[in-house]
Design an enzyme around this catalytic site. Structure first.
Site, PDB file in Angstrom:
ATOM      1  N   GLY A  65       7.531  20.488  17.158  1.00 27.42           N
ATOM      2  CA  GLY A  65       8.936  20.227  17.429  1.00 27.42           C
ATOM      3  C   GLY A  65       9.569  21.470  18.037  1.00 27.42           C
TER       4      GLY A  65
ATOM      5  N   GLU B 182       8.961  29.319  16.423  1.00 29.31           N
ATOM      6  CA  GLU B 182       9.877  30.436  16.166  1.00 29.31           C
ATOM      7  C   GLU B 182       9.508  31.770  16.797  1.00 29.31           C
ATOM      8  OE1 GLU B 182       7.767  28.992  13.944  1.00 29.31           O
ATOM      9  OE2 GLU B 182       7.018  30.413  12.482  1.00 29.31           O
TER      10      GLU B 182
ATOM     11  N   GLU C  93      14.307  27.337  12.948  1.00 30.55           N
ATOM     12  CA  GLU C  93      13.590  28.370  13.709  1.00 30.55           C
ATOM     13  C   GLU C  93      14.289  29.724  13.640  1.00 30.55           C
ATOM     14  OE1 GLU C  93      10.765  27.434  14.281  1.00 30.55           O
ATOM     15  OE2 GLU C  93      10.997  25.255  14.390  1.00 30.55           O
TER      16      GLU C  93
HETATM   17  N1  BES Z   1       6.112  27.214  12.921  1.00 36.30           N
HETATM   18  C1  BES Z   1       6.433  25.863  13.171  1.00 36.30           C
HETATM   19  C2  BES Z   1       5.796  25.322  14.405  1.00 36.30           C
HETATM   20  C3  BES Z   1       4.345  24.960  14.279  1.00 36.30           C
HETATM   21  C4  BES Z   1       3.994  23.814  13.620  1.00 36.30           C
HETATM   22  C5  BES Z   1       3.368  25.721  14.853  1.00 36.30           C
HETATM   23  C6  BES Z   1       2.670  23.476  13.525  1.00 36.30           C
HETATM   24  C7  BES Z   1       2.045  25.401  14.752  1.00 36.30           C
HETATM   25  C8  BES Z   1       1.691  24.256  14.089  1.00 36.30           C
HETATM   26  C9  BES Z   1       7.934  25.682  13.312  1.00 36.30           C
HETATM   27  O1  BES Z   1       8.708  26.608  12.639  1.00 36.30           O
HETATM   28  C10 BES Z   1       8.275  24.354  12.706  1.00 36.30           C
HETATM   29  O2  BES Z   1       8.193  24.233  11.524  1.00 36.30           O
HETATM   30  N2  BES Z   1       8.614  23.362  13.534  1.00 36.30           N
HETATM   31  C11 BES Z   1       8.875  22.030  13.080  1.00 36.30           C
HETATM   32  C12 BES Z   1      10.305  21.664  13.237  1.00 36.30           C
HETATM   33  C13 BES Z   1      11.104  22.012  12.036  1.00 36.30           C
HETATM   34  C14 BES Z   1      12.557  21.768  12.231  1.00 36.30           C
HETATM   35  C15 BES Z   1      10.652  21.256  10.800  1.00 36.30           C
HETATM   36  C16 BES Z   1       8.028  21.088  13.891  1.00 36.30           C
HETATM   37  O3  BES Z   1       7.487  21.539  14.896  1.00 36.30           O
HETATM   38  O4  BES Z   1       7.889  19.943  13.502  1.00 36.30           O
HETATM   39 ZN    ZN Z   2       8.858  26.404  10.610  1.00 31.49          ZN
END
Ligand code: BES
Ligand code: ZN
Length: 940
Positions: A342, A345, A379
């Site tokens: 989604g 960060e 993020e």
């Molecule tokens: N660090 C994650 C992104 C991520 C997710 C990187 C899986 C690698 C593998 C980011 O901070 C995150 O949690 N993104 C969420 C959105 C959030 C609002 C819950 C996502 O990508 O679903």
């Molecule tokens: Zn996250």
């Protein structure tokens, strides 16, 4: 399933903002200070701090945690050797946006801690043409040989002589591919001004893909500083984590420019980012002087304004909450066309899916706005919690994600109180956590993690939603003041370093004087959660409540030897005090008696006040009976009303309550007016509805649902009232959608009328009603309706609209159209990042579920290669299988994945299969009673 889809898939005294002050600068450039020897022992997370060591070796941990682990033990994973570690990387990358390749070189200042001939680092899909080493002060360099260990994503450089202990520089020259897998350094497609395909070069490094961009020590604890240089076409925007310090012409090619960025703070590799493409931006400055930009596709900069407004408020909010200045001089947020997660960060350069960042004031729904606010809040919280202070190993990933998934709500509640977002937390996160964690195939929050596929696997609802839920419970247990104090001391103490879960507990324990470590360990190191059984007696105006705990299992069946105890903070509210708990205790044994004074005999008593606890409650019939009128009369708060029905549905599924009784209780919600309560109730009912599709009571269920949703749908009507607020708009969307989907003639007629007017340009449907209208016309329409929807899809300019339509296409009942939807999902009209959700869109009907699963099996190779075993593949396998209802199907799914293994989706598959078996159990025990009840019901 619906729930899963919706979320694809969250005091200014100590330090004031001063990122340029000398004090903070010194943090900036400080080197790794944790002793190097601690990096390489596998899973020594528990032994790191005093508290951790004590808990790890305590009888409690060994007995309960070991017994509860359901995953088979795997070969221990090896961390990188510690003989040579990085201090600073000076990296130059030159992406070729036409050939989809890149050239790179890096000079890494390293420390040799043990004399060695070999240096082993991570590298994947990279070709290395040369490697050289020169010791500090030495006049000549030595050339090394290069040997890859492909399956471990490692490369070993071997030098003719030992490298002596001390400092030196390692220089590597390499090339790589700008891949199309949405990981590492990859290409993202967009449309140029003449409608032609163009490509941007962007990155996604978490968890373990920086190694696809440059050879590196790709582990979160191996922090270093970075000097980045990008060589890119002159007419492209090029961004990285830090601001640009120079931009010059490339001497070898007049079309290129050389962009150098300021040195980064000490940071982990997974947080680096580069974006090279064509973008516009809007810009603002927060109250502390940080420059914030939101980068959008060209020509759409006004769609960045909403996120910019959120970010401008959010950054100072966290500054103030943590009492620590945002550590970088700038903050960029950028929408990337092809993006697997989604949002991500990356420090100072946060990347987003378009739907998680762009808002068109006229064409975006309230839900979309709320989602953007949550994602930005999430993020930006990581900029401190995760980026400044980073988990030592992926075992502690939950700390990052659970914390950010909790505090994003705090931030949105601050920015947009009108969303009543904490009530939505109970549905979105707590509800999801309890659902998943009741399975025997769940896992503890803290889970031993080895190589990359295991890391991908734990980006799940346990890390995110259970993690967030236990933090919410903890925050409530110690109170906001102590929580903030503890957070500040944790973030200050470990700034630019790495931590173990126990380090946070220690800080919060010190701030609060409460046994945080002891309490929290029961929640993070053992899987599952308790059901609290409650019964009561009355004596005068004194109520005595007996409570006891045992593990809650979705199938109601305890496994031999499994844990039955947690340290559970329990708050109780009563008719006398419905909003503030009259008593809070810490249940630290199997059972306990609680005495409540001044409670009248006729008063209700409810446990888990405000639905803050991570447990379910099973009341005696007598206690439950007093809660029902409190639901109807709304003397219970919305969160408590939601909590009561949610627990009841779970108990019914586990065979510990009768589903017929629960459906009767649900009818008592007919007077409900809260969006989130309705949302939760309707998702729970959908679980029952899916199973009823396999009985002869499916139509009778539709009638039941229309009787339940009808009155509120009627009350709200189709027209938004002036100033009614986002929650009313979302409630209208929900209830009319239900009525339309179940074929209420008036709703279908009105939706059809509005759809026609929308298609022929007479009256645009407001964004908040589009999903409702589209679903209604698709479920009740024909091929012509479907074609019109596809036309709307083709014409839509916003990703939000394209996603809305494509996810709904599968709700048609027509076999031919379901098949068309499935083919469409894999066509080049749908971005790879969205395919999974389009395919999953067909699983709402019995026929769609069957065809969808066949489709996935037929195209398995393609799915597997598209997603390379990433988390989108886990989501796909789960969505496509978990709603079957027979043992035969459970077996079939198991057999298929035995023959076609998907290591990163292994646990999701097990969970889906367990769910199918739960459905089968319900079908056997409950379906005929429920069918009878529904068929006999006089319609309203
Ligand atoms: N660090 C994650 C992104 C991520 C997710 C990187 C899986 C690698 C593998 C980011 O901070 C995150 O949690 N993104 C969420 C959105 C959030 C609002 C819950 C996502 O990508 O679903
Ligand atoms: Zn996250």
């Amino acid at each position: 399933m619906t729930k899963l889809l919706l979320n694809l898939r969250s005091s200014l005294k100590y330090l004031v903002r001063s990122h340029s002050s000398a004090q903070n600068r010194s943090f900036f450039w400080r080197r790794l200070s944790r002793p190097v020897s601690t990096y390489f022992l596998p899973l020594r997370h528990c032994g790191q701090t005093e508290k951790g060591r004590e808990l790890f070796h305590s009888e409690f941990f060994v007995r309960k945690y070991n017994n509860l682990t359901t995953m088979p033990a795997k070969e221990p994973f090896q961390r990188l050797p510690s003989s040579v570690v990085p201090v600073n990387y000076d990296i130059t990358l030159k992406p070729n946006l036409k050939a989809f390749t890149f050239e790179g070189s890096e000079s890494i200042s390293v420390k040799v801690t043990t004399a060695t001939k070999t240096v082993t680092v991570n590298s994947a899909d990279i070709e290395i043409s040369s490697v050289k080493y020169v010791a500090s002060g030495a006049s000549s360099e030595v050339t090394g040989t290069v040997e890859f260990t492909k399956e471990k994503e490692l490369v070993t450089f071997t030098f003719p002589e030992e490298l002596a202990v001390g400092e030196g520089t390692l220089t590597v020259v390499f090339t790589g591919e700008l891949n199309d897998k949405m990981k590492g350094f990859y290409r993202s497609k967009y449309t140029g001004p003449d409608g032609e395909d163009r490509y941007a070069a962007v990155t996604q490094f978490e968890a373990s893909d920086a190694r696809r961009s440059f050879p590196c020590w790709d582990e979160p604890a191996l922090k270093a500083t970075f000097d980045i240089t990008l060589v890119v076409p002159k007419n492209r925007v090029a961004l990285s984590n830090m601001p640009v310090i120079s931009e010059t012409d490339d001497s070898s090619d007049n079309n290129l420019k050389v962009v150098k960025y300021d040195k980064s703070p000490i940071m982990s590799t997974y947080l680096l980012a580069f974006c090279v493409g064509e973008y516009d931006y809007v810009e603002g400055t927060d109250s502390n002087g940080v420059k914030i930009r939101v980068y959008t596709p060209v020509g759409k900069k006004e769609q960045g304004q909403y996120a910019l407004d959120v970010a401008v408020k959010t950054l100072p909010f966290y500054n103030d909450y943590f009492k620590i200045a945002y550590p970088l001089p700038k903050m960029d947020l950028i929408a990337i066309a092809d993006f697997a997660a989604g949002a991500m960060e990356n420090w100072g350069l946060v990347t987003y899916r378009e739907t998680a960042l762009l808002i068109d004031p006229k064409n975006s729904s309230s839900k979309a706005k709320q989602w953007v606010a949550l994602v930005v809040g999430h993020e930006l919280a990581h900029q401190w919690f995760g980026n400044l202070v980073t988990m030592e190993w992926w075992t502690h990933l939950w700390l990052n994600e659970g914390f950010a998934s909790w505090i994003e709500y705090l931030c949105v509640d601050f920015c947009f109180p009108e969303f009543d977002i904490w009530t939505q937390f109970v549905n979105q996160d707590l509800g999801r956590a309890l659902e998943l964690d009741a399975l025997h195939t769940s896992h503890p929050i803290e889970v031993p993690v080895g190589g990359p596929e295991e890391v991908d696997e734990i980006f799940d609802a346990i890390s995110y939603s259970k993690g967030a839920s236990v933090i919410r419970m903890l925050h409530n247990y110690i109170g906001d003041d102590d929580f903030r104090k503890g957070m500040n001391s944790y973030l200050t103490k470990y700034a630019y370093k790495n931590t173990f879960t126990e380090d946070l507990w220690a800080a919060l324990e010190e701030a609060s004087g409460k046994p945080v470590g002891e309490v929290m360990t029961t929640w993070t190191k053992q899987m599952g959660f308790p059901v609290i059984k409650a019964s009561q007696t009355q004596n005068g105006n004194t109520r005595t409540v007996e409570i006891s705990q045992e593990k809650f299992n979705a199938d109601g069946k305890a496994k031999e030897g499994e844990s039955t105890q947690w340290l559970v903070p329990i708050s109780i509210c009563t008719s006398e005090s419905p909003d503030a708990p009259v008593k809070t205790i810490l249940l630290d044994s199997k059972s306990q008696t609680v005495t409540l004074d001044n409670v009248k005999p006729e008063s209700w008593v409810k446990l888990n006040a405000g639905s803050v606890g991570v447990y379910r409650v099973q009341y005696t019939t007598e206690m439950l009976d007093t809660l029902i009128p409190a639901i109807r009369e709304q003397t219970l708060s919305p969160r408590d009303r939601l909590n009561v029905e949610n627990d009841l549905f779970a108990l019914a599924r586990a065979g510990q309550a009768s589903t017929v009784d629960v459906l009767k209780v649900a009818l008592g919600y007919v007077t409900e007016d809260n969006f989130t309560v309705w949302q939760d109730l309707s998702a729970n009912l959908s679980t029952v509805a899916i199973m009823l599709q396999y009985t002869d009571a499916s139509d009778a269920y539709k009638q039941y649902a229309k009787d339940l949703f009808g009155p509120v749908a009627k009350k709200l009507g189709w027209e938004a009232k002036e100033g009614e607020g986002a929650l009313t708009a979302m409630l209208r969307e929900l209830v009319l959608l239900k009525m339309g989907r179940y074929g209420d003639p008036d709703t279908v007629q009105e939706a059809t009328k509005r759809f026609e007017a929308h298609c022929n340009g007479k009256a645009k449907i407001p964004a908040d009603l589009r999903a409702t209208v589209y679903t209604t016309v698709l479920t009740n329409g024909n091929e012509d309706t479907y074609n019109k929807m596809l036309k709307l899809y083709d014409e839509a300019d916003m990703q939000e609209e394209k996603v809305r339509i494509s996810r709904l296409l599968g709700c048609t009942n027509d076999e031919k159209l379901i098949k068309r939807t499935l083919d469409f999902a894999l066509s080049d009209k749908v971005r790879s990042q969205d395919t999974v959700f389009v395919v999953a869109g067909v699983t709402g009907t019995k026929l769609g579920r069957k065809l969808g699963w066949e489709f996935v099996k037929e195209n398995w190779k393609q799915f597997h290669s598209r997603y390379q075993g990433g988390f989108l593949l886990s989501r796909l396998t789960k969505c496509m299988t978990e709603n079957f209802v027979t043992e035969e199907m459970a077996k079939e799914v198991e057999d298929f994945f035995t023959a076609n293994p998907a290591p990163a989706a292994e646990r999701s598959i097990q969970q889906a299969v367990e769910n199918v078996r739960l459905n089968a159990m319900w079908m056997q025990n409950e379906s005929s009673k429920v069918s009878q009840f529904l068929l006999d019901r006089p319609s309203a």
